[in-house]
Design a protein around this motif. Structure first.
Motif, PDB file in Angstrom:
ATOM      1  N   LEU A  53       0.833  -1.215   0.000  1.00  0.00           N
ATOM      2  CA  LEU A  53       0.000   0.000   0.000  1.00  0.00           C
ATOM      3  C   LEU A  53       0.864   1.260   0.000  1.00  0.00           C
ATOM      4  O   LEU A  53       0.504   2.272  -0.614  1.00  0.00           O
ATOM      5  CB  LEU A  53      -0.926  -0.013   1.217  1.00  0.00           C
ATOM      6  CG  LEU A  53      -1.929  -1.175   1.288  1.00  0.00           C
ATOM      7  CD1 LEU A  53      -2.822  -1.032   2.508  1.00  0.00           C
ATOM      8  CD2 LEU A  53      -2.749  -1.261   0.016  1.00  0.00           C
ATOM      9  N   TRP A  54       1.977   1.206   0.668  1.00  0.00           N
ATOM     10  CA  TRP A  54       2.909   2.331   0.636  1.00  0.00           C
ATOM     11  C   TRP A  54       3.451   2.516  -0.786  1.00  0.00           C
ATOM     12  O   TRP A  54       3.605   3.648  -1.272  1.00  0.00           O
ATOM     13  CB  TRP A  54       4.042   2.063   1.620  1.00  0.00           C
ATOM     14  CG  TRP A  54       5.057   3.163   1.748  1.00  0.00           C
ATOM     15  CD1 TRP A  54       4.940   4.447   1.294  1.00  0.00           C
ATOM     16  CD2 TRP A  54       6.327   3.068   2.375  1.00  0.00           C
ATOM     17  NE1 TRP A  54       6.068   5.169   1.595  1.00  0.00           N
ATOM     18  CE2 TRP A  54       6.947   4.343   2.257  1.00  0.00           C
ATOM     19  CE3 TRP A  54       7.004   2.047   3.042  1.00  0.00           C
ATOM     20  CZ2 TRP A  54       8.212   4.607   2.775  1.00  0.00           C
ATOM     21  CZ3 TRP A  54       8.262   2.307   3.547  1.00  0.00           C
ATOM     22  CH2 TRP A  54       8.859   3.568   3.413  1.00  0.00           C
ATOM     23  N   GLU A  57       0.863   4.175  -2.882  1.00  0.00           N
ATOM     24  CA  GLU A  57       0.816   5.614  -2.589  1.00  0.00           C
ATOM     25  C   GLU A  57       1.946   6.356  -3.295  1.00  0.00           C
ATOM     26  O   GLU A  57       1.761   7.481  -3.783  1.00  0.00           O
ATOM     27  CB  GLU A  57       0.893   5.829  -1.080  1.00  0.00           C
ATOM     28  CG  GLU A  57       0.715   7.268  -0.655  1.00  0.00           C
ATOM     29  CD  GLU A  57       0.751   7.425   0.852  1.00  0.00           C
ATOM     30  OE1 GLU A  57       0.560   8.563   1.332  1.00  0.00           O
ATOM     31  OE2 GLU A  57       0.975   6.410   1.537  1.00  0.00           O
ATOM     32  N   ASP A  60       1.194   7.278  -6.747  1.00  0.00           N
ATOM     33  CA  ASP A  60       0.043   8.201  -6.831  1.00  0.00           C
ATOM     34  C   ASP A  60      -1.282   7.452  -6.967  1.00  0.00           C
ATOM     35  O   ASP A  60      -2.208   7.898  -7.648  1.00  0.00           O
ATOM     36  CB  ASP A  60       0.207   9.169  -8.007  1.00  0.00           C
ATOM     37  CG  ASP A  60       1.404  10.084  -7.821  1.00  0.00           C
ATOM     38  OD1 ASP A  60       1.727  10.399  -6.660  1.00  0.00           O
ATOM     39  OD2 ASP A  60       2.024  10.458  -8.842  1.00  0.00           O
ATOM     40  N   SER A  62      -4.879   5.958  -5.592  1.00  0.00           N
ATOM     41  CA  SER A  62      -5.921   6.475  -4.711  1.00  0.00           C
ATOM     42  C   SER A  62      -6.203   5.490  -3.580  1.00  0.00           C
ATOM     43  O   SER A  62      -5.793   4.328  -3.614  1.00  0.00           O
ATOM     44  CB  SER A  62      -7.203   6.728  -5.510  1.00  0.00           C
ATOM     45  OG  SER A  62      -7.699   5.517  -6.049  1.00  0.00           O
ATOM     46  N   HIS A  63      -6.958   5.984  -2.593  1.00  0.00           N
ATOM     47  CA  HIS A  63      -7.348   5.109  -1.492  1.00  0.00           C
ATOM     48  C   HIS A  63      -8.336   4.039  -1.962  1.00  0.00           C
ATOM     49  O   HIS A  63      -8.385   2.948  -1.385  1.00  0.00           O
ATOM     50  CB  HIS A  63      -7.963   5.944  -0.370  1.00  0.00           C
ATOM     51  CG  HIS A  63      -6.963   6.810   0.318  1.00  0.00           C
ATOM     52  ND1 HIS A  63      -7.324   7.769   1.250  1.00  0.00           N
ATOM     53  CD2 HIS A  63      -5.610   6.883   0.210  1.00  0.00           C
ATOM     54  CE1 HIS A  63      -6.258   8.382   1.701  1.00  0.00           C
ATOM     55  NE2 HIS A  63      -5.192   7.865   1.081  1.00  0.00           N
ATOM     56  N   ILE A  64      -9.120   4.366  -2.968  1.00  0.00           N
ATOM     57  CA  ILE A  64     -10.032   3.357  -3.519  1.00  0.00           C
ATOM     58  C   ILE A  64      -9.239   2.208  -4.135  1.00  0.00           C
ATOM     59  O   ILE A  64      -9.591   1.031  -3.979  1.00  0.00           O
ATOM     60  CB  ILE A  64     -10.968   4.001  -4.561  1.00  0.00           C
ATOM     61  CG1 ILE A  64     -11.843   5.060  -3.895  1.00  0.00           C
ATOM     62  CG2 ILE A  64     -11.825   2.943  -5.238  1.00  0.00           C
ATOM     63  CD1 ILE A  64     -12.755   5.795  -4.861  1.00  0.00           C
ATOM     64  N   CYS A  65      -8.156   2.524  -4.811  1.00  0.00           N
ATOM     65  CA  CYS A  65      -7.299   1.485  -5.381  1.00  0.00           C
ATOM     66  C   CYS A  65      -6.710   0.609  -4.284  1.00  0.00           C
ATOM     67  O   CYS A  65      -6.660  -0.621  -4.426  1.00  0.00           O
ATOM     68  CB  CYS A  65      -6.186   2.132  -6.202  1.00  0.00           C
ATOM     69  SG  CYS A  65      -5.026   0.969  -6.944  1.00  0.00           S
ATOM     70  N   MET A  66      -6.296   1.221  -3.196  1.00  0.00           N
ATOM     71  CA  MET A  66      -5.765   0.430  -2.077  1.00  0.00           C
ATOM     72  C   MET A  66      -6.825  -0.507  -1.515  1.00  0.00           C
ATOM     73  O   MET A  66      -6.552  -1.680  -1.214  1.00  0.00           O
ATOM     74  CB  MET A  66      -5.256   1.366  -0.983  1.00  0.00           C
ATOM     75  CG  MET A  66      -4.111   2.256  -1.396  1.00  0.00           C
ATOM     76  SD  MET A  66      -3.606   3.334  -0.029  1.00  0.00           S
ATOM     77  CE  MET A  66      -2.418   4.403  -0.866  1.00  0.00           C
ATOM     78  N   GLY A  67      -8.049   0.009  -1.374  1.00  0.00           N
ATOM     79  CA  GLY A  67      -9.123  -0.834  -0.840  1.00  0.00           C
ATOM     80  C   GLY A  67      -9.458  -1.991  -1.766  1.00  0.00           C
ATOM     81  O   GLY A  67      -9.700  -3.113  -1.306  1.00  0.00           O
ATOM     82  N   TRP A 118      -3.462   0.704 -10.691  1.00  0.00           N
ATOM     83  CA  TRP A 118      -4.623  -0.161 -10.888  1.00  0.00           C
ATOM     84  C   TRP A 118      -4.247  -1.492 -11.529  1.00  0.00           C
ATOM     85  O   TRP A 118      -4.999  -2.465 -11.426  1.00  0.00           O
ATOM     86  CB  TRP A 118      -5.658   0.561 -11.748  1.00  0.00           C
ATOM     87  CG  TRP A 118      -6.472   1.552 -10.982  1.00  0.00           C
ATOM     88  CD1 TRP A 118      -6.285   2.895 -10.929  1.00  0.00           C
ATOM     89  CD2 TRP A 118      -7.569   1.263 -10.110  1.00  0.00           C
ATOM     90  NE1 TRP A 118      -7.204   3.480 -10.101  1.00  0.00           N
ATOM     91  CE2 TRP A 118      -8.011   2.495  -9.582  1.00  0.00           C
ATOM     92  CE3 TRP A 118      -8.222   0.093  -9.729  1.00  0.00           C
ATOM     93  CZ2 TRP A 118      -9.075   2.589  -8.691  1.00  0.00           C
ATOM     94  CZ3 TRP A 118      -9.284   0.183  -8.844  1.00  0.00           C
ATOM     95  CH2 TRP A 118      -9.699   1.429  -8.341  1.00  0.00           C
TER      96      TRP A 118
END
Length: 271
Positions: A53-54, A57, A60, A62-67, A118
């Protein structure tokens, strides 16, 4: 005084305190090879769990991509856990463990060349192989080569090496690699490392004998009748009552049915 009697009873073989069980898992070389491989797989699992996840980030993402990445990882485990038994019967334990090493290397190399965050999502389906299928195979293998009375201990050791010690060591090492060499170099280092571990495990599994002192390790649990009593099987000394004790028990337990016999004493006055 009660404690001293208890200690003296233990020295004399009293059943108050059973003997400590012996766990000869260190003699099983095939099991040691599996434990070492699972430990290294735990290091790879921590690398993804803590730093992916780092990495997203930094790209670049998004938080949606991490979820979505985390959701894909967990959902991919469900079918592999469900069909793990069938996969073990078809491919065998060794091939599934080796496939987990290969999939980990493939995921690491993919992370190093991906430009858009993504694109990481499809590769997280491999988590079903690297975690769910690997764990089902490793736990099943441990139950096959470990005596039944030591299976809980060995499974606990397996989980500790993967989820505790492997994660702890990898969190330190991966952080140092990323700090000094960057993410791309760290992914390549872990990919090379886990491929080498998988090759060593397959080589060890091929060269080691299929039955590694099972009778000495009490590892062959199928088709063997185990003794029920005795100190060797349970670690407790069984005391049998002696003949004199049995006679005393029968004397105290049996009722006295004899009636006292009175003798007629002649009356001197009558004489």
């Amino acid at each position: 005084q009660w404690y001293q009697r208890r200690v003296r009873g233990e020295e004399e073989g009293s059943p108050l305190i059973p003997a400590a069980p012996k766990i000869p898992i260190l003699k099983n070389r095939r099991l040691l090879a599996l434990l070492g491989t699972v430990f290294c797989l735990g290091m790879c699992h921590n690398m993804i769990q803590n730093f992916l996840l780092w990495y997203i980030e930094d790209k670049d993402g998004s938080h949606i991509c991490m979820g979505i990445v985390v959701l894909t990882e967990h959902l991919s485990e469900i079918p592999f856990f469900f069909f793990g038994e069938y996969a073990i019967k078809i491919f065998g334990h060794t091939r599934l463990i080796a496939s987990a090493c290969i999939v980990y290397a493939f995921r690491f190399l993919s992370y190093s060349i991906i430009a858009k965050p993504w694109l990481i999502v499809p590769f997280e389906i491999g988590n079903g192989v690297t975690l769910a299928l690997m764990w089902a195979s490793a736990a099943s293998y441990v139950c096959l080569v470990t005596p039944q009375k030591h299976q809980a201990t060995t499974l606990g050791l397996l989980g500790g090496l993967h989820f505790q010690l492997g994660h702890f060591l990898s969190a330190i090492m991966a952080g140092e690699f990323i700090t000094h060499a960057g993410f791309k170099a760290a992914w390549w280092i872990y990919a090379t490392f886990i491929l080498a571990v998988g090759a060593l495990y397959v080589t060890a599994d091929t060269l080691l004998p299929k039955i590694d002192n099972y009778e000495e390790l009490e590892g062959d649990n199928v088709g063997k009748a185990k003794p029920v009593d005795g100190a060797e099987s349970t670690g407790v000394t069984v005391e049998h009552p002696s003949t004199s004790d049995a006679t005393k028990d029968q004397t105290h337990s049996s009722p006295d049915t004899t009636e006292p016999v009175t003798k007629a004493v002649p009356d001197e006055n009558n004489q």
